[in-house]
Design a protein around this motif. Structure first.
Motif, PDB file in Angstrom:
ATOM      1  N   SER A   3      69.229 -27.342 -22.926  1.00  0.00           N
ATOM      2  CA  SER A   3      70.737 -26.655 -23.111  1.00  0.00           C
ATOM      3  C   SER A   3      70.273 -25.417 -23.761  1.00  0.00           C
ATOM      4  CB  SER A   3      71.219 -27.079 -24.534  1.00  0.00           C
ATOM      5  OG  SER A   3      71.458 -28.900 -24.213  1.00  0.00           O
ATOM      6  N   ALA A   4      69.436 -25.106 -24.822  1.00  0.00           N
ATOM      7  CA  ALA A   4      68.873 -22.712 -25.346  1.00  0.00           C
ATOM      8  C   ALA A   4      68.638 -22.165 -23.848  1.00  0.00           C
ATOM      9  CB  ALA A   4      67.800 -23.627 -26.065  1.00  0.00           C
ATOM     10  N   GLN A   5      67.785 -23.077 -22.783  1.00  0.00           N
ATOM     11  CA  GLN A   5      67.494 -22.567 -22.175  1.00  0.00           C
ATOM     12  C   GLN A   5      69.015 -22.144 -20.934  1.00  0.00           C
ATOM     13  OE1 GLN A   5      65.013 -20.839 -20.282  1.00  0.00           O
ATOM     14  NE2 GLN A   5      66.665 -20.873 -18.837  1.00  0.00           N
ATOM     15  N   ARG A   6      69.357 -23.004 -20.651  1.00  0.00           N
ATOM     16  CA  ARG A   6      70.535 -23.368 -19.715  1.00  0.00           C
ATOM     17  C   ARG A   6      72.296 -22.132 -20.421  1.00  0.00           C
ATOM     18  NH1 ARG A   6      73.040 -22.169 -14.919  1.00  0.00           N
ATOM     19  NH2 ARG A   6      74.819 -23.641 -15.297  1.00  0.00           N
ATOM     20  N   PHE A   7      71.931 -22.165 -21.750  1.00  0.00           N
ATOM     21  CA  PHE A   7      73.114 -21.143 -22.545  1.00  0.00           C
ATOM     22  C   PHE A   7      72.133 -19.802 -22.050  1.00  0.00           C
ATOM     23  CE2 PHE A   7      73.045 -19.032 -26.337  1.00  0.00           C
ATOM     24  CZ  PHE A   7      74.345 -18.564 -26.766  1.00  0.00           C
ATOM     25  N   SER A   8      71.669 -19.177 -21.812  1.00  0.00           N
ATOM     26  CA  SER A   8      70.678 -18.245 -21.864  1.00  0.00           C
ATOM     27  C   SER A   8      71.088 -17.711 -20.490  1.00  0.00           C
ATOM     28  CB  SER A   8      69.125 -17.864 -22.070  1.00  0.00           C
ATOM     29  OG  SER A   8      68.504 -18.498 -21.322  1.00  0.00           O
ATOM     30  N   SER A 121      74.662 -37.097 -17.332  1.00  0.00           N
ATOM     31  CA  SER A 121      75.771 -36.902 -17.888  1.00  0.00           C
ATOM     32  C   SER A 121      76.255 -36.805 -19.030  1.00  0.00           C
ATOM     33  CB  SER A 121      77.424 -38.191 -17.541  1.00  0.00           C
ATOM     34  OG  SER A 121      76.532 -39.227 -18.077  1.00  0.00           O
ATOM     35  N   VAL A 122      75.406 -37.462 -20.032  1.00  0.00           N
ATOM     36  CA  VAL A 122      75.613 -36.735 -21.166  1.00  0.00           C
ATOM     37  C   VAL A 122      74.708 -35.283 -21.503  1.00  0.00           C
ATOM     38  CG1 VAL A 122      75.147 -36.926 -23.692  1.00  0.00           C
ATOM     39  CG2 VAL A 122      75.847 -38.792 -22.668  1.00  0.00           C
ATOM     40  N   ILE A 127      75.133 -28.976 -21.595  1.00  0.00           N
ATOM     41  CA  ILE A 127      74.645 -27.735 -20.649  1.00  0.00           C
ATOM     42  C   ILE A 127      75.994 -27.047 -20.648  1.00  0.00           C
ATOM     43  CG2 ILE A 127      73.329 -26.965 -19.029  1.00  0.00           C
ATOM     44  CD1 ILE A 127      71.673 -28.876 -18.587  1.00  0.00           C
ATOM     45  N   SER A 128      76.588 -27.464 -19.878  1.00  0.00           N
ATOM     46  CA  SER A 128      78.334 -27.240 -19.464  1.00  0.00           C
ATOM     47  C   SER A 128      78.559 -26.199 -20.682  1.00  0.00           C
ATOM     48  CB  SER A 128      78.942 -28.416 -19.296  1.00  0.00           C
ATOM     49  OG  SER A 128      78.277 -28.076 -17.642  1.00  0.00           O
ATOM     50  N   LEU A 129      79.021 -27.247 -21.666  1.00  0.00           N
ATOM     51  CA  LEU A 129      78.969 -26.996 -23.169  1.00  0.00           C
ATOM     52  C   LEU A 129      78.313 -25.736 -23.455  1.00  0.00           C
ATOM     53  CD1 LEU A 129      80.121 -29.759 -24.543  1.00  0.00           C
ATOM     54  CD2 LEU A 129      82.095 -28.186 -24.145  1.00  0.00           C
ATOM     55  N   THR A 131      76.594 -23.507 -21.851  1.00  0.00           N
ATOM     56  CA  THR A 131      77.252 -22.352 -20.799  1.00  0.00           C
ATOM     57  C   THR A 131      78.424 -22.006 -20.752  1.00  0.00           C
ATOM     58  OG1 THR A 131      76.232 -23.309 -18.779  1.00  0.00           O
ATOM     59  CG2 THR A 131      77.412 -21.792 -18.510  1.00  0.00           C
ATOM     60  N   SER A 132      80.046 -22.525 -21.382  1.00  0.00           N
ATOM     61  CA  SER A 132      80.273 -22.123 -21.759  1.00  0.00           C
ATOM     62  C   SER A 132      80.551 -21.452 -23.103  1.00  0.00           C
ATOM     63  CB  SER A 132      82.087 -22.897 -22.121  1.00  0.00           C
ATOM     64  OG  SER A 132      81.906 -23.707 -20.588  1.00  0.00           O
ATOM     65  N   GLY A 133      80.342 -21.852 -23.867  1.00  0.00           N
ATOM     66  CA  GLY A 133      79.916 -21.483 -25.029  1.00  0.00           C
ATOM     67  C   GLY A 133      79.102 -19.915 -25.293  1.00  0.00           C
ATOM     68  N   GLY A 134      78.255 -20.072 -24.073  1.00  0.00           N
ATOM     69  CA  GLY A 134      77.204 -18.527 -24.284  1.00  0.00           C
ATOM     70  C   GLY A 134      78.171 -17.701 -23.832  1.00  0.00           C
ATOM     71  N   ALA A 135      78.763 -17.945 -22.607  1.00  0.00           N
ATOM     72  CA  ALA A 135      79.814 -17.025 -22.507  1.00  0.00           C
ATOM     73  C   ALA A 135      80.538 -16.085 -22.910  1.00  0.00           C
ATOM     74  CB  ALA A 135      80.203 -17.017 -20.703  1.00  0.00           C
ATOM     75  N   VAL A 136      81.352 -17.278 -24.317  1.00  0.00           N
ATOM     76  CA  VAL A 136      81.900 -16.670 -24.805  1.00  0.00           C
ATOM     77  C   VAL A 136      81.568 -15.870 -26.432  1.00  0.00           C
ATOM     78  CG1 VAL A 136      83.577 -17.586 -26.396  1.00  0.00           C
ATOM     79  CG2 VAL A 136      84.038 -18.258 -24.493  1.00  0.00           C
ATOM     80  N   LEU A 137      80.334 -16.345 -25.958  1.00  0.00           N
ATOM     81  CA  LEU A 137      79.410 -15.662 -27.679  1.00  0.00           C
ATOM     82  C   LEU A 137      79.127 -13.985 -27.601  1.00  0.00           C
ATOM     83  CD1 LEU A 137      78.562 -16.129 -30.763  1.00  0.00           C
ATOM     84  CD2 LEU A 137      76.434 -16.674 -29.561  1.00  0.00           C
ATOM     85  N   PHE A 138      78.601 -14.212 -25.897  1.00  0.00           N
ATOM     86  CA  PHE A 138      78.380 -12.681 -25.904  1.00  0.00           C
ATOM     87  C   PHE A 138      79.547 -11.689 -25.473  1.00  0.00           C
ATOM     88  CE2 PHE A 138      73.795 -13.368 -24.857  1.00  0.00           C
ATOM     89  CZ  PHE A 138      73.442 -11.626 -23.594  1.00  0.00           C
ATOM     90  N   GLY A 139      80.184 -12.076 -25.031  1.00  0.00           N
ATOM     91  CA  GLY A 139      81.473 -11.119 -24.735  1.00  0.00           C
ATOM     92  C   GLY A 139      82.065 -11.253 -26.486  1.00  0.00           C
ATOM     93  N   ARG A 140      82.000 -11.708 -27.023  1.00  0.00           N
ATOM     94  CA  ARG A 140      83.027 -11.762 -28.750  1.00  0.00           C
ATOM     95  C   ARG A 140      81.158 -10.721 -28.933  1.00  0.00           C
ATOM     96  NH1 ARG A 140      86.172 -10.858 -31.754  1.00  0.00           N
ATOM     97  NH2 ARG A 140      85.660 -11.751 -33.676  1.00  0.00           N
TER      98      ARG A 140
END
Length: 179
Positions: A3-8, A121-122, A127-129, A131-140
């Motif tokens: 998850s941390a990896q996918r975040f990046s 699936s969990v 990972i999807s959350l 990923t989405s949160g990372g993009a929002v955080l980067f933009g912020r």
């Protein structure tokens, strides 16, 4: 697991648009970045699949997922060249290529197949959350600071934590590798 990896990985492509536009005026940023990512993803899928069948899977995963750490560290410097940006995209693309293959393999080996679908699936939802949160955080972060630079230490830290956590895993159920 990643998850941390996918975040990046996905958030790492956001800052490239500004940097590529400044240095590669004749190329489409999206096309160039996607091509580089696609090529590196497909290559590491083959390499990681080969290695994961023969060696300790968390070690292979840790090696693949340490590449974005290097890419983010390179981006932390001042005004990277176009070649450096391509290198960073490639490093992050390598990790993206290995991620789902490694995830599927490790879930089957560490948890078995009885509840494989539920566990997979969990983790994919996490990972999807991320990923989405990372993009929002980067933009912020960019909105508040005017640059992506303050986000790169966070990427390095999260990726490094994921690598360390992978290395704490024991032997998987098959344990038939030669390492």
């Amino acid at each position: 697991m990643g998850s941390a990896q996918r975040f990046s990985v996905p958030i790492s492509f956001i800052p490239f648009e500004d940097r590529f536009l400044a240095r590669m005026s004749g190329l489409s940023v999206g096309t160039y970045g996607s091509t580089t990512t696609g090529q590196t993803c497909s290559r590491l899928r083959i390499v990681s699949g080969f290695l994961i069948d023969r060696y300790w899977s968390p070690g292979v995963a840790a090696a693949a997922f340490s590449l974005p750490v290097l890419g983010a560290l390179l981006l932390m410097g001042d005004a990277p060249s176009a070649a450096m940006l391509v290198t960073c995209v490639a490093l992050m693309g390598f990790a993206a290529g290995a991620e789902y293959d490694v995830l599927a393999f490790m879930i089957s080996r560490f948890f078995g197949l009885a509840h494989y679908g539920k566990i997979y699936s969990v983790i994919i939802v996490a990972i999807s959350l991320a990923t989405s949160g990372g993009a929002v955080l980067f933009g912020r972060i960019r909105d508040l600071s005017g640059d992506f630079a303050p986000a790169w230490p966070l990427v390095v830290a999260l990726c490094a934590v994921s690598v360390v956590l992978l290395l704490t895993l024991g032997r998987d159920r098959s344990a038939g590798y030669d390492a």
